[in-house]
Design an enzyme around this catalytic site. Structure first.
Site, mmCIF file in Angstrom:
data_model
loop_
_atom_site.group_PDB
_atom_site.id
_atom_site.type_symbol
_atom_site.label_atom_id
_atom_site.label_comp_id
_atom_site.label_asym_id
_atom_site.label_seq_id
_atom_site.Cartn_x
_atom_site.Cartn_y
_atom_site.Cartn_z
ATOM 1 N N ARG A 38 0.825 -1.215 0.000
ATOM 2 C CA ARG A 38 0.000 0.000 0.000
ATOM 3 C C ARG A 38 0.859 1.265 0.000
ATOM 4 O O ARG A 38 0.469 2.279 -0.583
ATOM 5 C CB ARG A 38 -0.967 -0.008 1.186
ATOM 6 C CG ARG A 38 -2.151 -0.938 0.963
ATOM 7 C CD ARG A 38 -3.153 -0.888 2.091
ATOM 8 N NE ARG A 38 -4.353 -1.646 1.741
ATOM 9 C CZ ARG A 38 -5.325 -1.960 2.586
ATOM 10 N NH1 ARG A 38 -5.223 -1.596 3.869
ATOM 11 N NH2 ARG A 38 -6.375 -2.642 2.187
ATOM 12 N N LYS A 198 -19.538 -18.161 0.381
ATOM 13 C CA LYS A 198 -20.970 -18.125 0.660
ATOM 14 C C LYS A 198 -21.755 -17.194 -0.244
ATOM 15 O O LYS A 198 -21.332 -16.076 -0.519
ATOM 16 C CB LYS A 198 -21.197 -17.716 2.120
ATOM 17 C CG LYS A 198 -20.658 -18.725 3.121
ATOM 18 C CD LYS A 198 -20.985 -18.296 4.537
ATOM 19 C CE LYS A 198 -20.540 -19.348 5.548
ATOM 20 N NZ LYS A 198 -20.900 -18.958 6.933
ATOM 21 N N GLY A 355 -9.975 -9.281 -0.933
ATOM 22 C CA GLY A 355 -8.854 -9.922 -0.240
ATOM 23 C C GLY A 355 -8.435 -11.263 -0.795
ATOM 24 O O GLY A 355 -7.281 -11.472 -1.185
ATOM 25 N N GLY A 378 -13.028 -4.209 1.250
ATOM 26 C CA GLY A 378 -14.429 -3.842 1.483
ATOM 27 C C GLY A 378 -14.951 -2.759 0.560
ATOM 28 O O GLY A 378 -16.095 -2.828 0.093
#
Length: 398
Positions: A38, A198, A355, A378
């Site tokens: 980053r 999921k 991720g 996110g």
């Protein structure tokens, strides 16, 4: 792009105090920064502002401290940033107040200063107007180069954007250009690969993508729920049986909209979830009761690659199988290789993120060959879900 968001191309930073929001929330081991990815991403923005005579004042959060906590200080980041930039980086022991102001007053054009962890103050996460005002008093211009926190309406993300002239840094600009290119203004046909464990965590994502894409490729554990919804026995595989009606509804919506959904036709199955456990390839209709699906099989890989070969744009979120365990990484790696080759040949615009996706693409060694890979996690997912990101909204050209 420049008509949608304000960027560094539209501001003169010479002699100005430039508050630059970066994301230094990265792994630290034994008191040292363990992953400088980053920092490397924001280095071009920092160098550009410094080279143009701006005073670069870096602001970031780190961890989830409750008040001042020396174990979560940004002090150890100053040498790490200096090492990446090959320039000196000073440190201020607070992000507001006298300590910050004194350090900033001592700066000369081109200097770089890192302020202390914004989350040492409760006003950061509550976006408290008084804390925002304290931060804003330290700068003349606000540059946000941290797309990874753009989904948070925090003081150093959204609050500052409402108090100071605000611009996208080069990393933020790259991210917004890449995402706009795939979802807002794509060259069609447009495909999305959605994998992961999921369905329940990606319902918003699937709903938004179905409204935008031509082809939806579903992989990972979530594909098992769709296979079960079609009547296939999936043995001991990860499967959300309570969501079978939801999976059927998604497939019905896709059919009604004329969207193509691509599911596995064969799978690599094993009886235990561990690396190199004995496995076999089988059609998805023939999974035994004591077996679990851990990857897509060779026919599925071939089918996915043939579908992608006729696409012009791809967005990828989530692996095809248990990529962290050999040999169940084969599906993800082989499809990633095919995408990288299509991209390198100029036939496909490819954007990946999230991720697990970044880890999988890194493991496949193809990250550099994609058009763009987002490290935002996110925020990347929320963008794909069609949600409004507070840190992006304040950058929109008025």
């Amino acid at each position: 792009m420049t008509s949608l968001y304000r960027t560094l191309d539209q501001v003169d930073v010479r002699g100005k105090r430039v508050l630059v929001r970066v994301d230094l929330n990265v792994p630290v081991e034994n008191g040292k920064v363990a992953d400088t990815t980053r920092i490397e991403r924001v280095a071009p923005t920092i160098r550009e502002i410094a080279d143009k005579g701006g005073k670069v004042i870096l602001i970031s959060h780190f961890g989830r401290p409750k008040g001042f906590d020396p174990t979560q200080s940004l002090k150890l980041f100053a040498p790490a940033i200096a090492d990446v930039l090959k320039r000196p980086v000073a440190f201020a022991e607070d992000c507001v107040g006298d300590k910050a102001r004194t350090a900033i007053d001592a700066m000369k054009p081109g200097d770089i200063l890192c302020l202390e962890n914004t989350r040492f103050h409760a006003g950061e996460e509550t976006n408290d107007p008084a804390f925002v005002a304290q931060l804003a008093a330290l700068g003349d211009i606000f540059v946000n180069d941290a797309f990874s926190v753009a989904h948070r309406a925090h003081a150093s993300v959204e609050g500052l954007g409402r108090k100071l002239p605000t611009y996208a840094g080069r990393t933020m600009q790259d991210e917004l250009e890449a995402l706009t290119r795939v979802l807002e203004l794509p060259t069609r046909p447009l495909a999305a690969i959605v994998g992961g464990a999921k369905v329940s965590t990606k319902l918003d994502l699937l709903g938004n993508l179905l409204a935008k894409v031509d082809v939806l490729v579903i992989g990972g554990g979530m594909a098992n729920t769709f296979l079960a919804a079609l009547g296939h026995a999936v043995g001991k595989s990860l499967c959300e049986h309570d969501l079978l009606p939801t999976a059927r509804e998604i497939m019905a919506i896709a059919k009604a909209k004329g969207r193509e959904i691509v599911l596995p036709v064969d799978a690599v199955v094993a009886k235990t979830f561990e690396a190199n456990s004995p496995s076999r390839v089988t059609a998805v209709e023939r999974v035994a009761p004591d077996e679990m699906i851990l990857d897509i099989g060779p026919r599925s890989i071939e089918h996915v690659c043939s579908v992608l070969a006729r696409m012009k744009t791809l967005v990828w979120n989530g692996p095809f199988g248990a990529f962290e365990l050999e040999p169940f990484d084969t599906g993800t790696v082989e499809v990633a290789e095919a995408v990288a080759e299509l991209t390198a040949a100029g036939k496909l615009v490819s954007v990946g993120g999230g991720g697990d996706t970044v880890a999988a693409l890194n493991a496949a060694g193809v990250t550099e060959r994609f058009t763009y890979v987002s490290t935002a996690g996110g925020a990347f997912l929320e963008w794909l879900e069609g949600k409004v990101l507070p840190g992006v909204e304040v950058l929109r050209a008025k």
